[in-house]
Motif scaffolding. Structure first.
Motif, short mmCIF file in Angstrom:
data_model
loop_
_atom_site.label_atom_id
_atom_site.label_comp_id
_atom_site.label_asym_id
_atom_site.label_seq_id
_atom_site.Cartn_x
_atom_site.Cartn_y
_atom_site.Cartn_z
N GLY A 204 0.74 -1.23 -0.01
CA GLY A 204 -0.06 -0.29 0.05
C GLY A 204 0.97 1.30 0.09
N GLY A 205 2.08 1.23 -0.35
CA GLY A 205 3.00 2.34 -0.64
C GLY A 205 3.60 2.66 0.58
N ASP A 206 3.64 1.79 1.51
CA ASP A 206 4.55 1.97 2.85
C ASP A 206 5.89 1.73 2.58
N MET A 207 6.78 2.69 2.50
CA MET A 207 7.95 2.45 2.03
C MET A 207 8.98 1.85 3.05
N GLU A 208 8.66 2.17 4.44
CA GLU A 208 9.35 1.49 5.38
C GLU A 208 9.29 -0.09 5.50
N LEU A 209 8.10 -0.39 5.06
CA LEU A 209 7.86 -1.90 5.03
C LEU A 209 8.52 -2.44 3.79
N TRP A 210 8.68 -1.62 2.48
CA TRP A 210 9.60 -2.05 1.54
C TRP A 210 10.85 -2.07 1.80
N ALA A 211 11.48 -1.42 2.79
CA ALA A 211 12.90 -1.22 3.20
C ALA A 211 13.03 -2.55 3.94
N GLN A 212 11.95 -2.84 5.01
CA GLN A 212 12.19 -4.29 5.67
C GLN A 212 12.08 -5.37 4.70
N PHE A 213 11.45 -5.50 3.82
CA PHE A 213 11.41 -6.32 2.93
C PHE A 213 12.76 -6.57 2.15
N ALA A 214 13.17 -5.30 1.70
CA ALA A 214 14.51 -5.58 0.94
C ALA A 214 15.54 -6.18 2.01
N ASN A 215 15.66 -5.75 3.00
CA ASN A 215 16.48 -6.09 4.23
C ASN A 215 16.51 -7.48 4.27
N THR A 216 15.05 -8.44 4.29
CA THR A 216 15.20 -9.62 4.64
C THR A 216 15.42 -10.57 3.47
N VAL A 217 15.15 -10.14 2.16
CA VAL A 217 15.52 -10.82 1.00
C VAL A 217 16.88 -10.66 1.06
N LYS A 218 17.56 -9.44 1.27
CA LYS A 218 19.11 -9.47 1.36
C LYS A 218 19.70 -10.59 2.30
N LEU A 219 19.03 -10.57 3.65
CA LEU A 219 19.60 -11.46 4.37
C LEU A 219 19.59 -12.87 3.92
N ARG A 220 18.40 -13.35 3.29
CA ARG A 220 18.36 -14.74 2.67
C ARG A 220 19.47 -14.89 1.79
N MET A 221 19.88 -13.94 0.78
CA MET A 221 20.83 -14.05 -0.10
C MET A 221 22.19 -14.08 0.57
N LEU A 222 22.52 -13.14 1.67
CA LEU A 222 23.74 -13.35 2.41
C LEU A 222 23.94 -14.70 2.99
N LEU A 223 22.84 -15.45 3.50
CA LEU A 223 23.14 -16.73 4.14
C LEU A 223 23.52 -17.82 2.97
N ARG A 224 22.79 -17.73 1.83
CA ARG A 224 23.57 -18.40 0.87
C ARG A 224 24.94 -18.53 0.85
N PHE A 225 25.65 -17.67 1.12
CA PHE A 225 27.16 -17.38 1.08
C PHE A 225 27.66 -18.10 2.53
N SER A 226 26.94 -18.62 3.12
CA SER A 226 27.21 -19.17 4.55
C SER A 226 28.40 -20.25 4.61
N ASP A 227 28.66 -20.92 3.44
CA ASP A 227 29.54 -21.97 3.64
C ASP A 227 30.60 -21.64 2.54
N THR A 228 30.83 -20.52 2.07
CA THR A 228 31.83 -20.02 1.10
C THR A 228 33.03 -19.57 1.79
N GLY A 229 33.29 -19.30 2.99
CA GLY A 229 34.42 -18.73 3.61
C GLY A 229 34.43 -17.18 3.57
N GLN A 230 33.23 -16.60 3.23
CA GLN A 230 32.91 -15.13 3.24
C GLN A 230 32.28 -14.48 4.27
N ASP A 231 32.74 -14.92 5.40
CA ASP A 231 31.85 -14.56 6.55
C ASP A 231 32.03 -12.76 6.71
N ASN A 232 33.54 -12.41 6.58
CA ASN A 232 33.57 -10.73 6.67
C ASN A 232 32.27 -10.11 5.60
N TYR A 233 32.43 -10.60 4.52
CA TYR A 233 31.62 -10.00 3.62
C TYR A 233 29.99 -9.86 4.23
#
Length: 504
Positions: A204-233
């Motif tokens: 419904g146009g709530d941009m804070e919710l879009w920011a939360q969604f972006a953060n959550t999708v990003k976290l999901r993608m970052l966890l895909r790197f969990s076994d690649t030795g890129q913990d610093n990234y």
């Protein structure tokens, strides 16, 4: 205070706009003259793009995922889904995931991103941010399932109909950067921006919710790197999430433009696996039944979600599943003797179409704590894990006590009773996403190997215990973009792991 994400849009004006833009889709064709732009605006195009996005994720992608993580099977009186049951993954298998992503979703979102108000009056920055987030969500799955994909040269319409294929990891990192930028901008909108309002059928146009969604999708993608030795990234990127202050989603992310029982107006999942506008069962409702393994797992762990994820058999009134196979015994396994998709998933023609459940977001955070990417000890990880199970109960409408379930001293159910916390998280995620975002469960199976003892189809052409780990590019790509599309065979669908997994 939690914001209500589940927005139901009843505006007849919006529905009329959606019909108008849908009728104008030919104007958005990639072969159209770019000097003769389509007659549309972002506020008309956005709900159409979101509807295509919800349809693809809520139907074909969900259906495929549920078969590849052994949630669903076919009864003996139907001959259907044989390619899935045999794991026959060719360039003609489930091509709509690739083709609809580029042909419908990205096409419309790119139009929004590149749209310029000729008079310079309207600030469409909110629409562009939303498009970035939706693109990021979908690109993640394209990379997870296919590997290298068109990205830097994609979606240019007639200017470039044969885009190059970009390296999978490069695309992933670029998408992560895009999500970071989108979340930052969403939290710092200019006063001049046009509020999408009801044109946004998700938030419904709530941009804070879009920011939360972006953060959550990003976290999901970052966890895909969990076994690649890129913990610093990973930790650097999570620090950027913390810096924008939006946090993660705190309710189910859904789409709903005003679904109803009318013709062509039903919620995608309901129409796909449920009933038509006349209330008649769709064929897919009759031929989609539970597997024996999943029924047994839910029963053995005393999980009350069983009666919400599945329905009792029509003839016997019992919860019964069957193993995946194209050759079942002639008796005992017909559709009326087996459990079908349950009432917690098929709620009605006007039901919200889930995009990302709160349960998944909480499991992601729990895993990030366990791995040391997010601050917190065992108590914090346990609390997030229990909250995730609670969110799953809430989505399904389970009335039984959730604490009675997760307090059990059962491996991969009770936190304290689980020797491998990551296995517990992924196993419970598999249960929570049954019937909704099971494409995510399939990708997580590839990443982690959990659930550890998940069976494979009896009709698999690859033998017991061998799962597909990806898809093959559609034949249409080899036809129209042959100089750029990578060679990929059926064998590669079992051996060419995503970049974040490496070759096994």
């Amino acid at each position: 205070m939690k914001k209500n994400i589940q927005i139901v849009i009843q505006s007849l004006l919006l529905l009329a706009a959606m019909v108008f833009v849908t009728s104008c889709e030919d104007f958005l064709d990639v072969n159209e003259n770019p000097n003769d732009p389509p007659i549309s605006t972002p506020n008309l195009t956005l709900p159409v793009a979101q509807q295509h996005f919800a349809n693809l994720n809520g139907t074909e992608m969900t259906y495929l995922g549920n078969y590849f993580v052994y949630n669903w099977a076919v009864p003996s009186n139907w001959s259907a889904n044989q390619e899935m049951l045999r794991y026959t993954i060719t360039n003609g298998f489930y091509t709509m995931i690739f083709e609809e992503s580029y042909g419908e979703i990205f096409r419309n979102l790119t139009y929004i991103e590149t749209y310029e108000d000729e008079e310079g009056i309207v600030d469409y920055s909110a629409y562009k941010i939303i498009s970035q987030v939706l693109k990021g969500f979908q690109y993640q799955y394209l990379v997870d399932l296919y590997g290298d994909v068109p990205y830097t040269e994609a979606n240019q319409r007639a200017e470039n109909v044969t885009p190059i294929y970009d390296d999978a990891e490069t695309v992933y990192r670029s998408v992560i950067d895009s999500l970071t930028a989108a979340a930052d901008l969403a939290m710092n909108m200019p006063n001049t921006y046009q509020d999408p309002g009801t044109a946004d059928i998700m938030f419904g146009g709530d941009m804070e919710l879009w920011a939360q969604f972006a953060n959550t999708v990003k976290l999901r993608m970052l966890l895909r790197f969990s076994d690649t030795g890129q913990d610093n990234y990973i930790q650097e990127q999570i620090a950027l999430i913390d810096a924008n202050g939006a946090g993660y989603i705190d309710a189910d992310v859904v789409a709903n433009p005003g679904y109803s029982s009318g013709t062509d107006q039903q919620s995608p999942f309901w129409d796909y696996v449920g009933y038509d506008e006349g209330g008649n069962r769709q064929d897919r409702n009759r031929l989609t039944v539970a597997t024996d393994y999943t029924i047994s797992y839910l029963e053995d762990t005393n999980d009350p979600r069983l009666e919400y994820i599945y329905a009792p058999s029509a003839d016997e009134g019992e919860y019964k599943g069957v193993y995946q196979s194209v050759e079942l015994p002639g008796s005992g396994f017909t559709e009326t003797l087996l459990s079908r998709v349950g009432p917690g998933l098929l709620k009605g023609p006007d039901q919200d179409q889930p995009i990302m459940l709160l349960a998944e977001a909480l499991f992601l955070q729990s895993e990030a704590v366990v791995r040391g990417y997010i601050d917190g000890g065992d108590a914090e990880a346990k609390a997030l894990y229990n909250e995730a199970i609670t969110a799953s109960f809430d989505y399904l409408g389970v009335e039984e006590s959730v604490s009675d379930y997760y307090d059990q001293a059962i491996e991969n159910v009770g936190w304290d009773a689980s020797s491998d916390k990551i296995e517990a998280i992924i196993t419970q995620k598999w249960v929570a996403l049954n019937g909704t975002s099971s494409i995510e469960s399939w990708v997580e199976l590839t990443r982690t190997g959990f659930p550890a003892d998940l069976p494979t189809s009896n009709s698999s052409t690859r033998g017991a215990g061998v799962y597909p780990v990806g898809l093959v590019y559609p034949a249409s790509e080899y036809s129209r973009n042959s100089n750029n599309v990578p060679a990929k065979t059926t064998d590669d669908a079992f051996t060419q792991y995503p970049f974040w997994k490496g070759q096994n």
